[in-house]
Every structure is written in structure tokens, then in C-alpha cells.
Scaffold this active site. Structure first.
Site, PDB file in Angstrom:
ATOM      1  N   ASP A 107       0.815  -1.210   0.000  1.00  0.00           N
ATOM      2  CA  ASP A 107       0.000   0.000   0.000  1.00  0.00           C
ATOM      3  C   ASP A 107       0.853   1.265   0.000  1.00  0.00           C
ATOM      4  O   ASP A 107       1.396   1.660   1.028  1.00  0.00           O
ATOM      5  CB  ASP A 107      -0.902  -0.014   1.236  1.00  0.00           C
ATOM      6  N   GLY A 109      -0.363   4.113  -0.233  1.00  0.00           N
ATOM      7  CA  GLY A 109      -1.200   5.163   0.328  1.00  0.00           C
ATOM      8  C   GLY A 109      -1.197   5.198   1.837  1.00  0.00           C
ATOM      9  O   GLY A 109      -1.930   5.973   2.448  1.00  0.00           O
ATOM     10  N   TYR A 267       2.156  11.549   1.461  1.00  0.00           N
ATOM     11  CA  TYR A 267       1.668  10.672   0.402  1.00  0.00           C
ATOM     12  C   TYR A 267       2.606  10.804  -0.798  1.00  0.00           C
ATOM     13  O   TYR A 267       3.386  11.751  -0.896  1.00  0.00           O
ATOM     14  CB  TYR A 267       0.256  11.089  -0.029  1.00  0.00           C
ATOM     15  N   ASP A 295      -1.797   5.604  -5.237  1.00  0.00           N
ATOM     16  CA  ASP A 295      -2.084   4.684  -4.141  1.00  0.00           C
ATOM     17  C   ASP A 295      -2.383   3.264  -4.635  1.00  0.00           C
ATOM     18  O   ASP A 295      -3.477   2.976  -5.121  1.00  0.00           O
ATOM     19  CB  ASP A 295      -3.279   5.240  -3.360  1.00  0.00           C
ATOM     20  N   THR A 299      -8.526   0.678  -4.804  1.00  0.00           N
ATOM     21  CA  THR A 299      -8.928  -0.088  -5.980  1.00  0.00           C
ATOM     22  C   THR A 299      -9.281   0.799  -7.167  1.00  0.00           C
ATOM     23  O   THR A 299      -8.859   0.538  -8.295  1.00  0.00           O
ATOM     24  CB  THR A 299     -10.138  -0.976  -5.639  1.00  0.00           C
TER      25      THR A 299
END
Length: 470
Positions: A107, A109, A267, A295, A299
Site C-alpha cells: 500500500d 497510500g 503521500y 495509491d 482499488t
């Protein structure tokens, strides 16, 4: 061949073997190991289940990006697994002494690493959880842990132990040992999350595994890269995640790097400078109002309501969703949607197939799009856009530590041919071919654990030779 020469030959062969035992499948050397990714397919859903799934995706994205900022020399590759038809992409790491492998979502993010504890009962069942009592090197840091994500939450305590991934080892990595999660947050065999954003986002305060390696010169190049595959069947190969180098066989042309705006290392941010839908330019605000988080743990694609409305305004027959589909838009399934995004360099296209989230629309011939609206808080450092796997499946993506930047390149034919292919799930990476690194003494040079294996094997055969000669 004499017994002596046979033994010497065996020493050489076994010393070589010791350099690759436990390394992941694929290119394996001390300089280039990999993490394979696995993709888990979407389960069969009816209309109401799709609506609930969409509602949860949107709500969790809002939760993830509204909470994180307020809580405040080698290479390796890991083949990934694609889980639930592009919903999640996970790889493998090992924790503890002796090392035990775990499947974790990768991940970019978020920044925390965590694995579910053996004390986590029904919400973590069936995932092969971490038992700290079985690791001789585990340390309980006596600190609580809690984090929120796009798809759920996790809570527990903070621990410290040996962590290995893609041939790298950190002997004192801090991570969350989770005792409770949202129900069905983890899907077997996934056991946790491996955060790949910057330390400033970590709720535990710990430096992420990747950042510790990059900041202390453990990589040949200060970067990591992803290639994600596209949907097919059940659990299947999902692409690759490399640390310390880019896999030149997976992309063509040059990698276009754009610095993180203002060096804002939280980020992996990029400013969207232009967006074209169906050949028409979408009006975007300037500056931070068009910042996007890149990210891998999200999804779909989320953005400001006004911009999302402007996108669907270019699609004849599109309609805003209601109820559980609030924030989403439907459109005629027979319409091929072309979207291009630029971050100040080339335009990067999203395929029509990736733009179509699901064909279960208000009527039989309507689809829901993968772009949906979320509220924008306007808080400093909080991105207005979240570009997830819907976008990332269309590019080779690179996350560079120094200078802090994100790069994209066109996928090669080799990479494109991996889309939709079924295959065996990549094996866990136990890090036998491992560069050892200690955060508390970063000056310590890397060592290879496999060397010790070779020494032991050599000593065994040396003893055998002495016995035979005697």
C-alpha cells in the site's frame, strides 16, 4: 572421480545453492531479488451486494484520507498476487526468529506495517496469524496501535522484530500487532498491510521498511517500482514490486519523473495538470486542489465532486448514482470511455475496460464507472484525488526516494502479455538471500545470511573429508 574431489565439488555446488534457497521465484541474485504480487478475484455478487461493495469502497476512501494526517545497497523484487479481480495486490514478507512468511497488501497510500496477531479471533480468522511468543527476537513496545484504511480499520499494539522482504532484512523493524479489525477486512491468505508511503503518515511513528533501506543507502538506486496485472480468474500472478531498481523488461521508453509538490514527503503526491475525457479537456483547479495520491492500496479512482461530474458530463447517457451508489455514476455499457491524465509530462491513458467498474447498473445495459466523488476537506496536505489500481494497471510506476518523485512509463509487451493470464501463486519470500540492516546502528554494513549457510555446509564436508582420509 575420487571421494575427495567429489566432496570438494559438492562444497562448491551447495555454496551456490545456499545463495538462492528461500529466495523468491524469478531473477535471484544478491543484487536482484523480487517480490511477486498476487491478485485475488472478485467474488460473484448480485446487484445489492455490488451496491454495498461500492458504498464501502467510497466510505472507506473518505475515512482513510481524512484520518491519516491528523494521526500523526542492493536491489530486490517481489512477485505479487492479484486478489479478488484487481481489488487487492499482495506480496510476501517474513517476520520473527525463526522467520515465518505472511501475505501482506502492498500500500503506497499508507505508511504503517502490521500483521494480525494470533490473539485476533473471528475478524482475523483463517489468515495464518503472527504468534509473537514463537519468535525469540520479538519485543513488545507497550504502545497501542490503530489505523484506518480505504476498506476498514485495524487496532492492537506496537511490536518490534526481525522483518525480511525481497532479500533485505531489518533486525529491529517496528510494526503493529493487530488484535482486531473490521469484519472481513482481511481475505485469506492476506494477514496484514505493508505501508509504502512516507514516515510522516505512520500512526505508529515508525520509519517504514522501504524508507529505512533507501535512506541508509541499502539500495543500488533510491527507488521502488510496480507493475500490476489486469483481471482474470481466481488468485493469480499480479505483477511485480521491485526495490532498488526498475525492471527494464516491463516498460518501454523513458520513465517520466515529476517531483512531489514542494517536496511534501507524506503521500506519493502528484499534481494533475490535465485530464482529457472522450477527447475533451476537463477544467481542473490549479495547485494543491489538483493534488493526487498515487495509491496501490486503493482499488478505483476518487476525486472532487465537481471534477467527477465534469468527467461524466462528457459521457452521453450518464447519470449520478443514488442510495448505496452515491458518488458513483452509471453510463451505457456500449460506450467506450477514454480517459487521459497528465502530471506535467506525457498523457497516460486509462483503458475503457478499467474505467468500467461493473456492468451491474440501474438497467441491464448500464455500467458504473470506476471514477467516483468524495468530499474534499481542504486540509493542508490532504489530496483531492486518489489514483488507485484503475489507473496504475495502465502504467509502470516508480516511487523515488531521492529526489522525492513519482515516475511513469509505458508498459512493455512483456508486461501486457501478463494481463489475464492464470498461473501458479508466487511462493513466499523468506529472505534467505538477505542484506541484514539494523535501524539502531545504521552504520553497520550489510551482510548476507546465505554466507553463513555456505560456511556451515563447507564445515560439514571438511569434517567428512578428514574422516575419510583418516
Amino acid at each position: 572421480m575420487t571421494l575427495l574431489s567429489l566432496a570438494i565439488s559438492s562444497i562448491i555446488v551447495l555454496a551456490i545453492i545456499s545463495n538462492v534457497v528461500g529466495a523468491p521465484q524469478g531473477y535471484t541474485s544478491s543484487a536482484r531479488q523480487f517480490i511477486s504480487l498476487t491478485r485475488n478475484p472478485q467474488p460473484s455478487r448480485n446487484t445489492s451486494e455490488w451496491a454495498e461493495y461500492a458504498k464501502n469502497l467510497r466510505g472507506a476512501t473518505i475515512a482513510k484520507y481524512s484520518s491519516q494526517l491528523s494521526q500523526k545497497r542492493g536491489t530486490g523484487e517481489n512477485l505479487m498476487v492479484n486478489q479478488r479481480i484487481d481489488t487487492n495486490f499482495y506480496g510476501f514478507l517474513a517476520v520473527g526468529t525463526p522467520p515465518y512468511p505472511f501475505a501482506v497488501l502492498l500500500d503506497t497510500g499508507s505508511s504503517d506495517m502490521w500483521v494480525s496477531s494470533s490473539a485476533c479471533q473471528s475478524t482475523c480468522s483463517g489468515t495464518g496469524n503472527f504468534d509473537s511468543e514463537k519468535s525469540s527476537t520479538f519485543k513488545n513496545m507497550s504502545k497501542s496501535f490503530s489505523v484506518t484504511y480505504e476498506k476498514g480499520y485495524a487496532a492492537g499494539t506496537v511490536g518490534q522484530d526481525v522483518v525480511q522482504m525481497a532479500g533485505f532484512t531489518i533486525s529491529d523493524q517496528t510494526f503493529g500487532v493487530v488484535t482486531t479489525t473490521k469484519v472481513n477486512f482481511l481475505q485469506n491468505p492476506v494477514t496484514g498491510i505493508f505501508g509504502l508511503a512516507w514516515q510522516s503518515l505512520a500512526t505508529s511513528g515508525a520509519m517504514p521498511f522501504w524508507q529505512a533501506l533507501a535512506s541508509n543507502g541499502q539500495w543500488n538506486q533510491p527507488l521502488m517500482a510496480f507493475q500490476l496485472t489486469r483481471k482474470a480468474g481466481e488468485l493469480e500472478p499480479g505483477g511485480s514490486f521491485t526495490m532498488g531498481y526498475t525492471n527494464e523488461s516491463l516498460y518501454t521508453g523513458t520513465i517520466d519523473y515529476q517531483d512531489i509538490p514542494n517536496g511534501q514527503a507524506s503521500y506519493w503526491l502528484q499534481q494533475i495538470t490535465s485530464m482529457i475525457v472522450q477527447g475533451k479537456s476537463i477544467s481542473l483547479p490549479s495547485g494543491s486542489a489538483s493534488y493526487a495520491a498515487i495509491d496501490t492500496g486503493t482499488t478505483l479512482v476518487a476525486g472532487p465532486a465537481a471534477s467527477i461530474a465534469a468527467i461524466y458530463a462528457q459521457i452521453p447517457g450518464s447519470q449520478p448514482g443514488t442510495g448505496s451508489w452515491e458518488g458513483f455514476y452509471s453510463y451505457p455499457c456500449n460506450t467506450s470511455i477514454m480517459v487521459e491524465i497528465s502530471f506535467g509530462g506525457p498523457n497516460w491513458s486509462i483503458s475503457p475496460g478499467d474505467f468500467a467498474f461493473t456492468s451491474i447498473g440501474p438497467t441491464s445495459d448500464e455500467c458504473y464507472g470506476a471514477f467516483y466523488a468524495i468530499p474534499t476537506s481542504g486540509a493542508s496536505g490532504t489530496p483531492s484525488w486518489i489514483l488507485g489500481d484503475t489507473f496504475l494497471k495502465n502504467v509502470y510506476s516508480v516511487f523515488r526516494y531521492d529526489p522525492p518523485s513519482v515516475g511513469f512509463a509505458a508498459l512493455s509487451e512483456v508486461a501486457l502479455e501478463m494481463n489475464g493470464l492464470a498461473g501458479g501463486i508466487p511462493s513466499a519470500t523468506l529472505g534467505a538471500n538477505s542484506a541484514m540492516f539494523t535501524l539502531e546502528s545504521s552504520a553497520a554494513p550489510p551482510t548476507h545470511t546465505s554466507s553463513a549457510v555456505a560456511i556451515v555446509i563447507s564445515a560439514f564436508f571438511a569434517t567428512l573429508i578428514s574422516f575419510v582420509q583418516a
